[in-house]
Write a protein that holds these residues in place. Sequence first.
Motif, PDB file in Angstrom:
ATOM      1  N   ASN A  90     -17.262 -35.328 -24.571  1.00 44.33           N
ATOM      2  CA  ASN A  90     -17.808 -35.482 -25.923  1.00 44.33           C
ATOM      3  C   ASN A  90     -18.382 -36.879 -26.118  1.00 44.33           C
ATOM      4  O   ASN A  90     -19.437 -37.042 -26.740  1.00 44.33           O
ATOM      5  CB  ASN A  90     -16.742 -35.201 -26.978  1.00 44.33           C
ATOM      6  CG  ASN A  90     -16.459 -33.729 -27.111  1.00 44.33           C
ATOM      7  OD1 ASN A  90     -17.287 -32.899 -26.767  1.00 44.33           O
ATOM      8  ND2 ASN A  90     -15.268 -33.401 -27.593  1.00 44.33           N
ATOM      9  N   LEU A  91     -17.702 -37.901 -25.598  1.00 44.60           N
ATOM     10  CA  LEU A  91     -18.216 -39.267 -25.708  1.00 44.60           C
ATOM     11  C   LEU A  91     -19.531 -39.419 -24.947  1.00 44.60           C
ATOM     12  O   LEU A  91     -20.466 -40.068 -25.432  1.00 44.60           O
ATOM     13  CB  LEU A  91     -17.189 -40.270 -25.187  1.00 44.60           C
ATOM     14  CG  LEU A  91     -15.976 -40.510 -26.081  1.00 44.60           C
ATOM     15  CD1 LEU A  91     -14.979 -41.406 -25.364  1.00 44.60           C
ATOM     16  CD2 LEU A  91     -16.396 -41.123 -27.400  1.00 44.60           C
ATOM     17  N   LYS A  93     -21.626 -37.026 -24.299  1.00 43.97           N
ATOM     18  CA  LYS A  93     -22.619 -36.239 -25.024  1.00 43.97           C
ATOM     19  C   LYS A  93     -23.153 -37.013 -26.227  1.00 43.97           C
ATOM     20  O   LYS A  93     -24.354 -37.032 -26.492  1.00 43.97           O
ATOM     21  CB  LYS A  93     -21.984 -34.923 -25.474  1.00 43.97           C
ATOM     22  CG  LYS A  93     -22.929 -33.944 -26.059  1.00 43.97           C
ATOM     23  CD  LYS A  93     -22.183 -32.656 -26.377  1.00 43.97           C
ATOM     24  CE  LYS A  93     -23.110 -31.637 -26.971  1.00 43.97           C
ATOM     25  NZ  LYS A  93     -22.400 -30.401 -27.313  1.00 43.97           N
ATOM     26  N   ILE A  94     -22.283 -37.681 -26.943  1.00 43.49           N
ATOM     27  CA  ILE A  94     -22.689 -38.464 -28.114  1.00 43.49           C
ATOM     28  C   ILE A  94     -23.463 -39.709 -27.683  1.00 43.49           C
ATOM     29  O   ILE A  94     -24.442 -40.099 -28.319  1.00 43.49           O
ATOM     30  CB  ILE A  94     -21.452 -38.852 -28.952  1.00 43.49           C
ATOM     31  CG1 ILE A  94     -20.877 -37.603 -29.609  1.00 43.49           C
ATOM     32  CG2 ILE A  94     -21.811 -39.888 -30.000  1.00 43.49           C
ATOM     33  CD1 ILE A  94     -19.552 -37.841 -30.286  1.00 43.49           C
ATOM     34  N   ALA A  95     -23.058 -40.337 -26.582  1.00 42.79           N
ATOM     35  CA  ALA A  95     -23.699 -41.571 -26.135  1.00 42.79           C
ATOM     36  C   ALA A  95     -25.041 -41.321 -25.454  1.00 42.79           C
ATOM     37  O   ALA A  95     -25.816 -42.261 -25.284  1.00 42.79           O
ATOM     38  CB  ALA A  95     -22.775 -42.322 -25.185  1.00 42.79           C
ATOM     39  N   ASP A  96     -25.337 -40.104 -25.075  1.00 45.14           N
ATOM     40  CA  ASP A  96     -26.602 -39.788 -24.417  1.00 45.14           C
ATOM     41  C   ASP A  96     -27.763 -40.052 -25.376  1.00 45.14           C
ATOM     42  O   ASP A  96     -27.770 -39.552 -26.501  1.00 45.14           O
ATOM     43  CB  ASP A  96     -26.589 -38.320 -23.976  1.00 45.14           C
ATOM     44  CG  ASP A  96     -27.756 -37.970 -23.088  1.00 45.14           C
ATOM     45  OD1 ASP A  96     -28.458 -38.897 -22.651  1.00 45.14           O
ATOM     46  OD2 ASP A  96     -27.945 -36.770 -22.832  1.00 45.14           O
ATOM     47  N   ASN A  99     -29.400 -36.876 -26.895  1.00 43.97           N
ATOM     48  CA  ASN A  99     -28.572 -36.229 -27.912  1.00 43.97           C
ATOM     49  C   ASN A  99     -28.399 -37.104 -29.147  1.00 43.97           C
ATOM     50  O   ASN A  99     -28.141 -36.597 -30.221  1.00 43.97           O
ATOM     51  CB  ASN A  99     -27.191 -35.878 -27.338  1.00 43.97           C
ATOM     52  CG  ASN A  99     -27.275 -34.772 -26.322  1.00 43.97           C
ATOM     53  OD1 ASN A  99     -28.189 -33.962 -26.357  1.00 43.97           O
ATOM     54  ND2 ASN A  99     -26.330 -34.744 -25.404  1.00 43.97           N
ATOM     55  N   LYS A 100     -28.535 -38.403 -28.988  1.00 47.68           N
ATOM     56  CA  LYS A 100     -28.343 -39.311 -30.107  1.00 47.68           C
ATOM     57  C   LYS A 100     -29.391 -39.064 -31.183  1.00 47.68           C
ATOM     58  O   LYS A 100     -29.088 -39.008 -32.371  1.00 47.68           O
ATOM     59  CB  LYS A 100     -28.401 -40.758 -29.625  1.00 47.68           C
ATOM     60  CG  LYS A 100     -27.762 -41.745 -30.528  1.00 47.68           C
ATOM     61  CD  LYS A 100     -27.671 -43.080 -29.837  1.00 47.68           C
ATOM     62  CE  LYS A 100     -26.674 -43.945 -30.563  1.00 47.68           C
ATOM     63  NZ  LYS A 100     -26.502 -45.217 -29.912  1.00 47.68           N
ATOM     64  N   TYR A 103     -28.634 -35.804 -32.856  1.00 49.14           N
ATOM     65  CA  TYR A 103     -27.490 -35.966 -33.741  1.00 49.14           C
ATOM     66  C   TYR A 103     -27.907 -36.639 -35.047  1.00 49.14           C
ATOM     67  O   TYR A 103     -27.516 -36.218 -36.125  1.00 49.14           O
ATOM     68  CB  TYR A 103     -26.403 -36.778 -33.024  1.00 49.14           C
ATOM     69  CG  TYR A 103     -25.180 -37.031 -33.866  1.00 49.14           C
ATOM     70  CD1 TYR A 103     -24.296 -35.991 -34.155  1.00 49.14           C
ATOM     71  CD2 TYR A 103     -24.901 -38.293 -34.379  1.00 49.14           C
ATOM     72  CE1 TYR A 103     -23.180 -36.212 -34.927  1.00 49.14           C
ATOM     73  CE2 TYR A 103     -23.794 -38.520 -35.149  1.00 49.14           C
ATOM     74  CZ  TYR A 103     -22.921 -37.473 -35.421  1.00 49.14           C
ATOM     75  OH  TYR A 103     -21.819 -37.697 -36.184  1.00 49.14           O
ATOM     76  N   ARG A 104     -28.749 -37.656 -34.964  1.00 50.06           N
ATOM     77  CA  ARG A 104     -29.208 -38.342 -36.179  1.00 50.06           C
ATOM     78  C   ARG A 104     -30.067 -37.410 -37.025  1.00 50.06           C
ATOM     79  O   ARG A 104     -29.959 -37.407 -38.238  1.00 50.06           O
ATOM     80  CB  ARG A 104     -29.997 -39.598 -35.808  1.00 50.06           C
ATOM     81  CG  ARG A 104     -29.133 -40.729 -35.353  1.00 50.06           C
ATOM     82  CD  ARG A 104     -29.942 -41.959 -35.115  1.00 50.06           C
ATOM     83  NE  ARG A 104     -29.093 -43.021 -34.619  1.00 50.06           N
ATOM     84  CZ  ARG A 104     -29.525 -44.102 -34.024  1.00 50.06           C
ATOM     85  NH1 ARG A 104     -30.821 -44.285 -33.839  1.00 50.06           N
ATOM     86  NH2 ARG A 104     -28.688 -45.015 -33.601  1.00 50.06           N
ATOM     87  N   LYS A 106     -29.917 -34.137 -37.175  1.00 52.27           N
ATOM     88  CA  LYS A 106     -29.052 -33.152 -37.817  1.00 52.27           C
ATOM     89  C   LYS A 106     -28.308 -33.780 -38.985  1.00 52.27           C
ATOM     90  O   LYS A 106     -28.193 -33.189 -40.046  1.00 52.27           O
ATOM     91  CB  LYS A 106     -28.043 -32.585 -36.818  1.00 52.27           C
ATOM     92  CG  LYS A 106     -28.632 -31.621 -35.839  1.00 52.27           C
ATOM     93  CD  LYS A 106     -27.549 -31.060 -34.928  1.00 52.27           C
ATOM     94  CE  LYS A 106     -28.130 -30.107 -33.931  1.00 52.27           C
ATOM     95  NZ  LYS A 106     -27.125 -29.596 -33.009  1.00 52.27           N
ATOM     96  N   ARG A 107     -27.848 -34.983 -38.782  1.00 56.59           N
ATOM     97  CA  ARG A 107     -27.103 -35.655 -39.842  1.00 56.59           C
ATOM     98  C   ARG A 107     -28.011 -35.950 -41.027  1.00 56.59           C
ATOM     99  O   ARG A 107     -27.630 -35.742 -42.171  1.00 56.59           O
ATOM    100  CB  ARG A 107     -26.483 -36.935 -39.316  1.00 56.59           C
ATOM    101  CG  ARG A 107     -25.602 -37.600 -40.306  1.00 56.59           C
ATOM    102  CD  ARG A 107     -24.855 -38.727 -39.685  1.00 56.59           C
ATOM    103  NE  ARG A 107     -24.019 -39.313 -40.692  1.00 56.59           N
ATOM    104  CZ  ARG A 107     -23.129 -40.211 -40.477  1.00 56.59           C
ATOM    105  NH1 ARG A 107     -22.919 -40.635 -39.265  1.00 56.59           N
ATOM    106  NH2 ARG A 107     -22.406 -40.698 -41.449  1.00 56.59           N
TER     107      ARG A 107
END
Length: 120
Positions: A90-91, A93-96, A99-100, A103-104, A106-107
């Motif tokens: 998960n870390l 995946k988030i740090a990629d 994907n970052k 993720y932003r 989507k947020r």
Amino acid sequence: MSKNFSRINFHSETVERFKKYAIENDVNYTESMEAMLDFFEKNYISPFKPFPLTNNRLLHIFNKRMDALEVLLRKMEKDSLEPTLKILLNLIKIADPINKNVYREKRAYAEDDTHPDFYK
């Protein structure tokens, strides 16, 4: 042809233990005593001396230890290694960086209440 029988005197507690043993193994008293004597003679051991560490005993001890080690490793894998792996994945995946951005986006979309799909 009948076999001759003779008697030996034993303490009553020993006789009760022997009878119980014979009943549990579903054999008569003569067969029980013969099996016990054959066991000691066949394995070259004496009930009055400590047993030597034979190959079979060492193999049995080794197998029991290996089984305990296997149980320990399985428990360690289930309780600590698998959760740690999930956290690390998960870390990563988030740090990629790819994907970052997703993720932003989507947020940002989730916080945008002006979008028509926000209230679905």
